[in-house]
Design a protein around this motif. Sequence first.
Motif, mmCIF file in Angstrom:
data_model
loop_
_atom_site.group_PDB
_atom_site.id
_atom_site.type_symbol
_atom_site.label_atom_id
_atom_site.label_comp_id
_atom_site.label_asym_id
_atom_site.label_seq_id
_atom_site.Cartn_x
_atom_site.Cartn_y
_atom_site.Cartn_z
ATOM 1 N N SER A 108 39.541 62.967 27.320
ATOM 2 C CA SER A 108 38.465 63.957 27.216
ATOM 3 C C SER A 108 37.100 63.285 27.313
ATOM 4 C CB SER A 108 38.553 64.718 25.890
ATOM 5 O OG SER A 108 39.668 65.556 25.887
ATOM 6 N N ILE A 109 36.968 62.141 26.684
ATOM 7 C CA ILE A 109 35.701 61.405 26.747
ATOM 8 C C ILE A 109 35.385 61.030 28.187
ATOM 9 C CG2 ILE A 109 34.615 59.183 26.175
ATOM 10 C CD1 ILE A 109 35.877 59.448 23.386
ATOM 11 N N VAL A 110 36.379 60.558 28.908
ATOM 12 C CA VAL A 110 36.169 60.213 30.322
ATOM 13 C C VAL A 110 35.777 61.458 31.105
ATOM 14 C CG1 VAL A 110 37.355 59.455 32.422
ATOM 15 C CG2 VAL A 110 37.663 58.179 30.298
ATOM 16 N N HIS A 111 36.473 62.578 30.849
ATOM 17 C CA HIS A 111 36.193 63.836 31.555
ATOM 18 C C HIS A 111 34.755 64.301 31.301
ATOM 19 C CE1 HIS A 111 36.711 67.893 33.099
ATOM 20 N NE2 HIS A 111 36.246 68.347 31.947
ATOM 21 N N TYR A 112 34.378 64.413 30.011
ATOM 22 C CA TYR A 112 33.034 64.894 29.689
ATOM 23 C C TYR A 112 31.968 63.854 30.008
ATOM 24 C CZ TYR A 112 35.105 68.953 27.478
ATOM 25 O OH TYR A 112 35.796 70.118 27.251
ATOM 26 N N GLY A 113 32.328 62.586 29.932
ATOM 27 C CA GLY A 113 31.386 61.516 30.257
ATOM 28 C C GLY A 113 31.074 61.428 31.734
ATOM 29 N N ALA A 114 31.932 62.024 32.572
ATOM 30 C CA ALA A 114 31.702 62.006 34.024
ATOM 31 C C ALA A 114 30.521 62.898 34.408
ATOM 32 C CB ALA A 114 32.963 62.449 34.769
ATOM 33 N N VAL A 115 30.162 63.824 33.527
ATOM 34 C CA VAL A 115 28.993 64.675 33.764
ATOM 35 C C VAL A 115 27.759 63.811 33.525
ATOM 36 C CG1 VAL A 115 27.740 66.733 32.999
ATOM 37 C CG2 VAL A 115 30.251 66.716 32.994
ATOM 38 N N GLU A 116 26.908 63.742 34.508
ATOM 39 C CA GLU A 116 25.752 62.830 34.447
ATOM 40 C C GLU A 116 24.927 63.001 33.173
ATOM 41 O OE1 GLU A 116 21.797 61.755 37.029
ATOM 42 O OE2 GLU A 116 23.504 62.608 38.070
ATOM 43 N N ALA A 117 24.737 64.234 32.721
ATOM 44 C CA ALA A 117 23.932 64.485 31.530
ATOM 45 C C ALA A 117 24.566 63.902 30.264
ATOM 46 C CB ALA A 117 23.718 65.988 31.357
ATOM 47 N N HIS A 118 25.867 63.616 30.309
ATOM 48 C CA HIS A 118 26.568 63.111 29.128
ATOM 49 C C HIS A 118 26.836 61.611 29.195
ATOM 50 C CE1 HIS A 118 28.473 67.376 28.784
ATOM 51 N NE2 HIS A 118 27.192 67.378 28.518
ATOM 52 N N ALA A 119 26.564 60.974 30.307
ATOM 53 C CA ALA A 119 26.955 59.581 30.517
ATOM 54 C C ALA A 119 26.462 58.648 29.421
ATOM 55 C CB ALA A 119 26.468 59.099 31.882
ATOM 56 N N ASP A 120 25.248 58.843 28.932
ATOM 57 C CA ASP A 120 24.719 57.949 27.906
ATOM 58 C C ASP A 120 25.302 58.223 26.523
ATOM 59 O OD1 ASP A 120 23.389 60.405 27.806
ATOM 60 O OD2 ASP A 120 21.587 59.514 26.913
ATOM 61 N N ARG A 121 26.030 59.319 26.361
ATOM 62 C CA ARG A 121 26.627 59.674 25.066
ATOM 63 C C ARG A 121 28.028 59.097 24.886
ATOM 64 N NH1 ARG A 121 24.672 65.843 25.686
ATOM 65 N NH2 ARG A 121 22.500 65.471 25.175
ATOM 66 N N VAL A 122 28.640 58.648 25.958
ATOM 67 C CA VAL A 122 30.031 58.200 25.916
ATOM 68 C C VAL A 122 30.251 57.114 24.862
ATOM 69 C CG1 VAL A 122 31.835 57.018 27.245
ATOM 70 C CG2 VAL A 122 30.574 58.912 28.263
ATOM 71 N N LYS A 123 29.347 56.155 24.778
ATOM 72 C CA LYS A 123 29.550 55.060 23.821
ATOM 73 C C LYS A 123 29.567 55.567 22.385
ATOM 74 C CE LYS A 123 24.752 53.738 24.238
ATOM 75 N NZ LYS A 123 23.946 52.856 25.027
ATOM 76 N N TYR A 124 28.823 56.630 22.088
ATOM 77 C CA TYR A 124 28.818 57.172 20.736
ATOM 78 C C TYR A 124 30.118 57.908 20.443
ATOM 79 C CZ TYR A 124 23.981 55.969 21.429
ATOM 80 O OH TYR A 124 22.838 55.282 21.713
ATOM 81 N N TRP A 125 30.609 58.617 21.430
ATOM 82 C CA TRP A 125 31.901 59.292 21.281
ATOM 83 C C TRP A 125 33.000 58.256 21.078
ATOM 84 C CZ3 TRP A 125 31.183 62.704 26.249
ATOM 85 C CH2 TRP A 125 30.141 63.611 26.048
ATOM 86 N N GLU A 126 32.927 57.176 21.835
ATOM 87 C CA GLU A 126 33.925 56.103 21.726
ATOM 88 C C GLU A 126 33.909 55.476 20.331
ATOM 89 O OE1 GLU A 126 36.945 53.525 22.614
ATOM 90 O OE2 GLU A 126 36.306 55.228 23.838
#
Length: 184
Positions: free
Chosen positions: A139-157
């Motif tokens: 899910s993180i990869v899926h939502y992180g693929a959206v450009e607006a969310h890319a910088d949030r991925v590390k926090y989700w991780e």
Amino acid sequence: MSLKHGLLGLLNAGPMTGYELDRSFKRSLAHFWQAQTSQVYRELTAMEEKGWLSSEEVVQTDKPNKRVYSLTEDGEHELQNWLSASEADIEKTITVRSAFLMRVFLAGEMPKEELLSMLYDFKEKCLEKLDSFESIRESIVHYGAVEAHADRVKYWELTVMYGESQCHAAIDWVKRAIAMLKEK
């Protein structure tokens, strides 16, 4: 954390329907905060009444109408205020409150085989939970693929890393507990 703040955080990424919010919540936050679908909808109604969100009904001809929720300026302020006031949450996070551990503490009143069975069940649940983090990462990869969310991925991780560490610690503890109880 409260459910409402998790929902505000999700809506901060952009407008969503209640269904999309519920699905997004279950795919991203449910490994550390659970909520029933009915709770999500109750919170959306309450937050709209507080002025933290607005909604718009979208009329559809081939499907039932849907309601799309958006974060308001007041909702953004509430989210920012909540994010910056975390001291009390830290204490709650490191303080364990567990009915399961209460049963272990009082287990001298039950047959040892019964406690061992409970511990083996606990170990299985921990292993299942550990396996569930793979779908969360997807899910993180899926939502992180959206450009607006890319910088949030590390926090989700970071939250996934915490959950995995917690599971590993619980598995280590239960293995040692079982070994201790099996000693003569």
